[in-house]
Scaffold this active site. Structure first.
Site, PDB file in Angstrom:
ATOM      1  N   GLY A   1     -35.318  -3.786  26.427  1.00 32.01           N
ATOM      2  CA  GLY A   1     -36.198  -3.168  25.437  1.00 32.01           C
ATOM      3  C   GLY A   1     -36.510  -4.007  24.213  1.00 32.01           C
TER       4      GLY A   1
ATOM      5  CD  GLU B   1     -30.450  -1.778  21.522  1.00 32.30           C
ATOM      6  OE1 GLU B   1     -31.612  -1.815  21.988  1.00 32.30           O
ATOM      7  OE2 GLU B   1     -29.500  -1.278  22.136  1.00 32.30           O
ATOM      8  CG  ASP B   2     -35.197  -0.629  22.737  1.00 37.75           C
ATOM      9  OD1 ASP B   2     -34.013  -0.424  22.394  1.00 37.75           O
ATOM     10  OD2 ASP B   2     -35.629  -0.341  23.867  1.00 37.75           O
TER      11      ASP B   2
ATOM     12  NE  ARG C   1     -38.354  -2.402  30.182  1.00 37.02           N
ATOM     13  CZ  ARG C   1     -37.308  -1.743  29.703  1.00 37.02           C
ATOM     14  NH1 ARG C   1     -37.210  -1.489  28.420  1.00 37.02           N
ATOM     15  NH2 ARG C   1     -36.344  -1.336  30.516  1.00 37.02           N
TER      16      ARG C   1
ATOM     17  CG  ASP D   1     -31.081   8.325  21.337  1.00 34.86           C
ATOM     18  OD1 ASP D   1     -31.187   9.183  20.457  1.00 34.86           O
ATOM     19  OD2 ASP D   1     -31.229   8.589  22.540  1.00 34.86           O
TER      20      ASP D   1
ATOM     21  CB  VAL E   1     -41.044   6.551  21.219  1.00 33.88           C
ATOM     22  CG1 VAL E   1     -41.415   7.615  20.212  1.00 33.88           C
ATOM     23  CG2 VAL E   1     -39.631   6.040  20.932  1.00 33.88           C
TER      24      VAL E   1
ATOM     25  CE  LYS F   1     -35.599   9.052  20.160  1.00 39.17           C
ATOM     26  NZ  LYS F   1     -35.505   9.498  21.581  1.00 39.17           N
TER      27      LYS F   1
HETATM   28  P1  XMP Z   1     -27.936   5.064  22.607  1.00 40.15           P
HETATM   29  O1  XMP Z   1     -27.938   6.556  22.832  1.00 40.15           O
HETATM   30  O2  XMP Z   1     -26.796   4.402  23.286  1.00 40.15           O
HETATM   31  O3  XMP Z   1     -29.239   4.618  23.352  1.00 40.15           O
HETATM   32  O4  XMP Z   1     -28.068   4.724  21.150  1.00 40.15           O
HETATM   33  C1  XMP Z   1     -29.826   3.464  23.126  1.00 40.15           C
HETATM   34  C2  XMP Z   1     -30.776   3.201  24.263  1.00 40.15           C
HETATM   35  O5  XMP Z   1     -31.394   4.404  24.701  1.00 40.15           O
HETATM   36  C3  XMP Z   1     -32.722   4.193  25.051  1.00 40.15           C
HETATM   37  N1  XMP Z   1     -33.573   5.154  24.331  1.00 40.15           N
HETATM   38  C4  XMP Z   1     -34.877   5.250  24.449  1.00 40.15           C
HETATM   39  N2  XMP Z   1     -35.744   4.561  25.194  1.00 40.15           N
HETATM   40  N3  XMP Z   1     -37.517   5.825  24.325  1.00 40.15           N
HETATM   41  C5  XMP Z   1     -37.049   4.866  25.130  1.00 40.15           C
HETATM   42  O6  XMP Z   1     -37.855   4.232  25.788  1.00 40.15           O
HETATM   43  C6  XMP Z   1     -36.722   6.563  23.549  1.00 40.15           C
HETATM   44  O7  XMP Z   1     -37.206   7.443  22.836  1.00 40.15           O
HETATM   45  C7  XMP Z   1     -35.327   6.254  23.616  1.00 40.15           C
HETATM   46  N4  XMP Z   1     -34.256   6.783  22.997  1.00 40.15           N
HETATM   47  C8  XMP Z   1     -33.197   6.072  23.454  1.00 40.15           C
HETATM   48  C9  XMP Z   1     -33.009   2.776  24.685  1.00 40.15           C
HETATM   49  O8  XMP Z   1     -33.016   2.039  25.879  1.00 40.15           O
HETATM   50  C10 XMP Z   1     -31.881   2.324  23.807  1.00 40.15           C
HETATM   51  O9  XMP Z   1     -31.533   0.977  23.992  1.00 40.15           O
HETATM   52 MG    MG Z   2     -32.525  -0.152  25.724  1.00 39.56          MG
END
Ligand code: XMP
Ligand code: MG
Length: 194
Positions: free
Chosen positions: A54, A109-110, A175, A113, A163, A141
């Protein structure tokens, strides 16, 4: 969710509900963060670690705004199985090629979350003896965070919406959308529980 389900994948224009961050918005984030990182890493030679897959779009734009000599590496860890709900477990898919001992490591990081993935990467890199480990994410997020982990830099906060674009995927697709958009709920519905 197998590849078979993706054969009749929709076109990009049919899956986005609305645009959240335009190409200009993202460029501004990169300029602002690049300036900050240039100041904060002055005199250091950080190892910039892109979290695959990502972060690659963010990485290429952000690092070109950083006037700091640095090296690049990549790590691929996965917590998200095939779908878009976290499995709660993180595993290394592809490890770093670089020894991080005594290095200043900056993870890109992208999106952060729950924070589970970031905490796993930070702990791993600290355990290997890095001098410092920080993270810069395009999106935060924050309302979904459920582990205690610092996110030192981010481009923007984002609400609890799924998203896609600019590196962010749905089922490893979309992507390449040049902006960040919110996925239509019916697209998610089409693929979950199948
Ligand atoms: P955590 O929960 O470990 O997750 O912080 C991080 C990864 O979750 C994916 N992620 C998303 N990917 N749209 C996405 O395309 C989203 O809204 C989203 N929310 C979480 C992402 O790969 C990230 O690295
Ligand atoms: Mg990711």
């Amino acid at each position: 969710l197998g590849v078979g389900k993706l054969v009749k994948a929709d076109n990009i224009n049919d899956i986005i509900d609305h645009k959240l961050f335009s190409e200009d918005d993202i460029h501004e984030m990169c300029v602002r963060l690049g300036k900050q990182l240039t100041e904060d890493y002055a005199g250091k030679k950080p190892l910039v670690v892109g979290a695959l897959k990502g972060a690659i779009y963010f990485l290429t734009d952000l690092t070109r705004q950083m006037d700091v000599a640095h090296q690049l590496d990549f790590i691929d860890v996965s917590s998200y199985g095939d779908g878009f709900e976290s499995t709660g477990k993180v595993k290394i898919v592809t490890d770093l090629a670089t020894d991080v001992k005594d290095r200043d490591v900056l993870i890109l990081e992208d999106i952060v979350d729950t924070g589970l993935t970031l905490k796993f990467m930070k702990d791993l890199i600290k355990k290997r003896g890095a001098k410092s480990v920080k993270c810069c994410a395009m999106l935060n997020k924050e309302s979904r965070r459920n582990v205690d982990v610092d996110l030192e830099y981010y481009g923007s906060k984002v609400g609890n919406e799924f998203v896609v674009g600019y590196g962010l995927d749905f089922l490893n697709m979309y992507r390449n959308i040049p902006y960040v958009g919110v996925l239509k709920p019916e697209v998610i519905q089409k693929y979950v529980n199948k």
